[in-house]
Design a protein around this motif. Structure first.
Motif, short mmCIF file in Angstrom:
data_model
loop_
_atom_site.label_atom_id
_atom_site.label_comp_id
_atom_site.label_asym_id
_atom_site.label_seq_id
_atom_site.Cartn_x
_atom_site.Cartn_y
_atom_site.Cartn_z
N ASP A 12 0.83 -1.22 0.00
CA ASP A 12 0.00 0.00 0.00
C ASP A 12 0.86 1.27 0.00
N ALA A 47 -4.34 -3.45 0.00
CA ALA A 47 -4.65 -3.76 -1.41
C ALA A 47 -5.29 -5.14 -1.52
N PRO A 89 -4.32 -4.42 7.61
CA PRO A 89 -3.22 -4.71 6.67
C PRO A 89 -2.02 -5.38 7.33
N SER A 288 4.02 2.77 4.96
CA SER A 288 3.43 3.14 3.67
C SER A 288 3.39 4.64 3.45
#
Ligand code: NAD
Length: 367
Positions: A12, A47, A89, A288
């Motif tokens: 990400d 993602a 995530p 990220s």
């Protein structure tokens, strides 16, 4: 012989941006050096959640188990903060580490001469620094039982347990000795054998494993003294091996001796596979970076140097890793800077792909 295989998980935020530059470098090795990798790419983190409702699918996990090395960008972002803990995530990353049983975390602290002014220490203390901290990652006080907060009399007690088996110490020590053999053949083991039984056992087992590596000069240091020595004269070390808790602290402190988060690579290694290569995942230390994502400002060097670690430690291509690290060093010496590395007046920053262009040009010049 088949090509070495790589699974790329960009993730990400800036993950896909920095990974795009690594893809160009991988292509360069195929075109200019005749070194080809079987590369597959998949989703992880936010993602993967967006596409499949989970931060890591079983299929991706299976792929990760079957390749020679995994290269990961970064995961996470504000959009996913509201998700249930089980599908955040970061769970994708933790699942990879756990199921691949990556017990040795490698964190280099390397200072490029051109960036020595970025350190909080004096230039002569850090210029040319190149050390590696090996942290045990899957056991110790973060996992030991019993743990919890209990009632005792009229107050509460917080409990964690430092626990290491001989085999857990043995395997991470072997990873560290193997690394020392590929580097300067010097290993310092850090624990607190003066006050902790787990430290006494740690020292005994590391000493025993050392008999299998007679070429490596082994020393022992109490971890608190080690912390002082790291700040006083870090260049005395080559490889350091230590437990999960001390490694957490020492590797963060050592990494920051050398400047920006955008420069720091890492690797996590597990047991040797049938082909003799360790299970391995390589990733930049940074996250990220949602504050700069999508703006072409990210520094790709941490991710590029993570790939250099893969060349060295998974693929035994030490000379090619040297080539890539020298290219990065040259680019920095030439004054090429992404925005996070700015400091000097009159230097304008290059974009993420601008840094990639400069590294590729330096690789061309190395031929
Ligand atoms: P971060 O590392 O993403 O960013 C911290 C700061 O450093 C930001 O100002 C960012 O712009 C800057 N930065 C980081 N990498 C950079 C690069 N390559 N080039 C230029 N500048 C860079 O940490 P954070 O802001 O605390 O976390 C953001 C998200 O990343 C969160 O969702 C967090 O959970 C996640 N995270 C993921 C990982 C990982 O995937 N391994 C690690 C840490 C944080």
């Amino acid at each position: 012989m088949s090509n070495p295989s790589l699974l790329i998980l960009p993730g990400d935020g800036i993950g896909p941006e920095v990974m795009a530059e690594v893809r160009r470098i991988i292509d360069w090795y195929g075109d200019k050096r005749g070194i080809s990798f079987d590369v597959s790419e998949d989703l992880v983190g936010g993602a993967a959640y967006d596409a499949h409702g989970t931060p890591l699918t079983d299929e991706t996990m299976e792929k990760a188990q079957s390749v020679d090395a995994v290269l990961l960008g970064a995961v996470g972002g504000p959009k996913y903060d509201v998700l249930d803990f089980s599908v955040k995530p970061e769970r994708g990353l933790l699942r990879l580490r756990k199921e691949m049983d990556l017990y040795a975390n490698l964190r280099p602290a390397q200072c490029f001469d051109a960036l020595a002014d970025f350190s909080s220490l004096k230039k002569d203390v850090v210029a040319g620094l190149d050390i590696m901290i090996v942290r045990e990652l899957t056991s110790g006080i973060y996992f030991g039982e019993p743990r919890g907060i209990i009632e005792e009399g009229n107050e509460r007690v917080g409990i964690n347990t430092q626990r290491y088996t001989e085999s857990e110490i043995d395997r991470v020590a072997r990873s560290a000795f193997d690394l020392a053999m590929k580097r300067g053949k010097k290993l310092c083991s850090m624990e607190k054998a003066n006050v902790m039984e787990s430290g006494i056992l740690w020292r005994e087992v590391v000493t025993e494993v050392g008999k299998d590596y007679p070429e490596v000069e082994l020393s022992h240091m109490y971890a608190d003294a080690g912390a002082m020595q790291l700040c006083r004269w870090p260049k005395q070390f080559d490889v350091i091996v230590t437990d999960n808790l001390f490694g957490d602290l020492l590797s963060d402190a050592a990494a920051m001796l050398t400047g920006s988060l955008g420069m720091l690579p890492s690797a996590s290694l597990g047991a040797p596979m049938e082909n003799g290569r360790p299970k391995a995942m390589y990733e930049p230390v940074h996250g990220s970076a949602p504050d700069i994502a999508g703006q072409s400002k990210a520094n790709p060097i941490a991710c590029v140097l993570s790939f250099a670690m893969a060349l060295r430690y998974s693929f035994d291509m030490g000379a090619e890793a040297d080539r890539l690290e020298s290219a990065v060093s040259k680019v920095l010496a030439d004054g090429v800077r992404t925005a996070d590395l700015l400091g000097e007046e009159g230097v304008s920053p290059v974009s993420t792909s601008g840094m990639g262009d400069a590294i590729l040009a330096a690789l061309d010049a190395s031929l």
